[in-house]
Enzyme design. Sequence first.
Site, PDB file in Angstrom:
ATOM      1  N   GLN A  16      23.675 -21.099  14.810  1.00  0.00           N
ATOM      2  CA  GLN A  16      23.827 -20.371  13.607  1.00  0.00           C
ATOM      3  C   GLN A  16      23.248 -19.120  13.807  1.00  0.00           C
ATOM      4  OE1 GLN A  16      22.100 -21.643  10.151  1.00  0.00           O
ATOM      5  NE2 GLN A  16      23.646 -20.970   8.751  1.00  0.00           N
ATOM      6  N   LEU A  17      22.038 -18.984  13.998  1.00  0.00           N
ATOM      7  CA  LEU A  17      21.251 -17.955  13.900  1.00  0.00           C
ATOM      8  C   LEU A  17      21.402 -17.014  15.173  1.00  0.00           C
ATOM      9  CD1 LEU A  17      19.056 -15.900  13.024  1.00  0.00           C
ATOM     10  CD2 LEU A  17      17.385 -17.533  13.740  1.00  0.00           C
ATOM     11  N   TYR A 146      10.583 -32.125  12.393  1.00  0.00           N
ATOM     12  CA  TYR A 146      10.822 -30.910  12.463  1.00  0.00           C
ATOM     13  C   TYR A 146       9.706 -29.936  11.913  1.00  0.00           C
ATOM     14  CZ  TYR A 146      13.463 -26.199  11.596  1.00  0.00           C
ATOM     15  OH  TYR A 146      13.797 -24.998  11.402  1.00  0.00           O
TER      16      TYR A 146
HETATM   17  N1  SER Z   1      17.432 -24.975   7.691  1.00  0.00           N
HETATM   18  C1  SER Z   1      16.100 -25.642   8.100  1.00  0.00           C
HETATM   19  C2  SER Z   1      16.478 -27.062   7.695  1.00  0.00           C
HETATM   20  O1  SER Z   1      17.161 -27.408   6.743  1.00  0.00           O
HETATM   21  C3  SER Z   1      15.039 -25.083   7.223  1.00  0.00           C
HETATM   22  O2  SER Z   1      14.232 -24.383   8.083  1.00  0.00           O
HETATM   23  O3  SER Z   1      16.292 -27.921   8.493  1.00  0.00           O
END
Ligand code: SER
Length: 323
Positions: A16-17, A146
């Site tokens: 996406q980025l 994460y």
């Molecule tokens: N957009 C990310 C997530 O929802 C947050 O950094 O995991």
Amino acid sequence: MGTGTEKILVIGANGQLGTELTEALRNVYGAAQVVASDLHTPSHPAGDEGPFEILNVLDERRLRELVREYRITQVYHLAALLSAVGEKKPKLAWELNVNGLLNVLETAREGAIKKVFWPSTIAVFGPNTPREHTPQHTVTDPSTIYGISKLAGERWCEYYCAKYGVDVRGLRYPGLISYKNPPGGGTTDYAVDIYLQALETGTYQCYLAEDTYLPMMYMPDAVRATLELMEADAKRITIRSGYNIGAISFSPREIAAEIQKHLPRFTVGYRPDFRQQIADSWPQSIDDSTARNDWGWKPQYDLAEMTRDMLTNLKNLKKPVLA
Ligand code: SER
């Protein structure tokens, strides 16, 4: 900017980025100066031209080869498993998010790489972090793998900068909203899906409760923040882990109401799933004064402007890539 001499490697360029950052970097530095790389050839190429290489960042040898072959001077290392998908594959998330970063930092330490960009996240915060106007330095007790892996990554970045002088810079991105490429399995993804479903079906089933506030940002702001941070004089960079950057904060109910101003018949239902608990452990809004003071960060898009722009652009795409 010295654009002619820079040679940039983007790792995770299909995401996406990555898609939008590659495009922006090619506009600034020239297509040939920016090498896009990912696990697979892109189905929607980021730019019209410019080199692309297959790269798994866990393959350190291949990474080194590419850095040598193209005489890379800057790396944007974006490959990661995000929060929701990370909960399904915790060991892979740790492996990719931490060891991938270490491969990049090691290569930077040894070679000609002058600057590294690495994205951190609001997920480094946790249930004991102050949730409103979350400060740059505060409690970080992430409960997702994460967040845990990104927090470890932040420490590694500081370590490599302090110990080996690697010029590594990072941002704690909030949820990123864009129409060109889908997000990759995060907790904030609803804020992209909701626009698409509003246009396609006129109704959306949200996996977060209607009053769940999260920090978010429109992609043009995120891309500009990234370029501005990387272009800033090194003397101004006081944070090597990841800068807090804020833009918009809203709930599903508020974004739905904003969409309804354009599409009055749009309806939303709420059925929270496991992502609710993740969202509840994250900040609701961010104090980004350090980024503002150090290198002049300032967001441009609010919820109303972003919504207008998202809906206009999604309508203009004959076949939305998000479908
Ligand atoms: N957009 C990310 C997530 O929802 C947050 O950094 O995991």
